[in-house]
Design a protein around this motif. Structure first.
Motif, PDB file in Angstrom:
ATOM      1  N   GLN A  59       0.832  -1.191   0.000  1.00  0.00           N
ATOM      2  CA  GLN A  59       0.000   0.000   0.000  1.00  0.00           C
ATOM      3  C   GLN A  59       0.875   1.252   0.000  1.00  0.00           C
ATOM      4  N   PRO A  60       0.324   2.373  -0.450  1.00  0.00           N
ATOM      5  CA  PRO A  60       1.095   3.609  -0.386  1.00  0.00           C
ATOM      6  C   PRO A  60       1.581   3.862   1.036  1.00  0.00           C
ATOM      7  N   GLY A  61       2.833   4.221   1.165  1.00  0.00           N
ATOM      8  CA  GLY A  61       3.385   4.475   2.487  1.00  0.00           C
ATOM      9  C   GLY A  61       4.013   3.262   3.151  1.00  0.00           C
ATOM     10  N   ASP A  62       3.803   2.048   2.575  1.00  0.00           N
ATOM     11  CA  ASP A  62       4.460   0.863   3.140  1.00  0.00           C
ATOM     12  C   ASP A  62       5.965   0.990   2.912  1.00  0.00           C
TER      13      ASP A  62
END
Length: 103
Positions: free
Chosen positions: A99-102
């Motif tokens: 996911q975005p930010g992982d």
């Protein structure tokens, strides 16, 4: 394993007749462990088109979502829905990846 989803957009032409479909679909939804995530609340089309009612139903996996749709119990419910509404139903596999930010 990724979950499975039904995404439906519906315009209801005969609300009284549609109630019979809602009552009938409860049987297969219970049998296949369906969980409503969205059930006809207010919707805003920010791109493209949207019908008057949007529904998102979650299943444990895409195979279960497909089995529910193809079941004799749901096919009987469809027969009640077709004269009461017009709609589109898509079965889609969920996403379990990054996911975005992982990090």
């Amino acid at each position: 394993m990724a979950k499975g989803y039904w995404i439906a957009q519906v315009d209801i032409g005969d609300p009284e007749a549609y109630k019979a479909y809602v009552a009938a679909n409860a049987v297969p939804f219970r049998m296949f462990g369906a969980r409503f995530l969205v059930r006809g609340g207010p919707a805003e089309a920010v791109e493209g088109n949207v019908r008057s009612r949007v529904v998102v139903i979650e299943f444990k996996d895409v195979e279960t979502a497909r089995a529910c749709y193809r079941s004799p119990e749901y096919q009987a419910a469809i027969a009640l829905r077709t004269n009461a509404s017009t709609g589109d139903v898509v079965i889609v596999e969920g996403y379990d990846g990054p996911q975005p930010g992982d990090g």
